[in-house]
Design an enzyme around this catalytic site. Sequence first.
Site, PDB file in Angstrom:
ATOM      1  N   SER A  15       0.871  -1.169   0.000  1.00  0.00           N
ATOM      2  CA  SER A  15       0.000   0.000   0.000  1.00  0.00           C
ATOM      3  C   SER A  15       0.904   1.213   0.000  1.00  0.00           C
ATOM      4  O   SER A  15       1.982   1.191   0.592  1.00  0.00           O
ATOM      5  CB  SER A  15      -0.880   0.037   1.254  1.00  0.00           C
ATOM      6  N   CYS A  16       0.472   2.274  -0.660  1.00  0.00           N
ATOM      7  CA  CYS A  16       1.216   3.531  -0.667  1.00  0.00           C
ATOM      8  C   CYS A  16       0.218   4.634  -0.360  1.00  0.00           C
ATOM      9  O   CYS A  16      -0.792   4.781  -1.058  1.00  0.00           O
ATOM     10  CB  CYS A  16       1.890   3.757  -2.020  1.00  0.00           C
TER      11      CYS A  16
END
Length: 125
Positions: free
Chosen positions: A104-105
């Site tokens: 995830s970013c």
Amino acid sequence: MPKQEITTSQAPAAIGPYAQAVLAGGLLFSSGQIPVNPTDGTVPVSVDEQAKQALINLGAILEQAGIGFADVLKTTVFIRHMEDFAAINAVYATFFKEPYPARSCVEVSALPKGVLLEIEAIAAC
């Protein structure tokens, strides 16, 4: 389930009531690694150099636990500016090989010490 704290001088020391990483149930959970050089406390200026230092710090924790980047199952990358995504990805790709971990970013408004990114990981042991 018992847990074991993982600590190394090769990554920045925790600056609060938390561990660099915890090992439990065959998994390693790292705290977010910011791009502070553990030797002298400096922070690189550019986002690509910050990404490299944060990943070096994460690597030191993985090594202390007896594992490596190939054992990482999931990362979360917190970044100050989404426009830095491509530059961070380029550095990230030099540390992780296929099959890549899930990731995830997330863009955030601020990070400790004014850094541009922070990276945490979950790895199999």
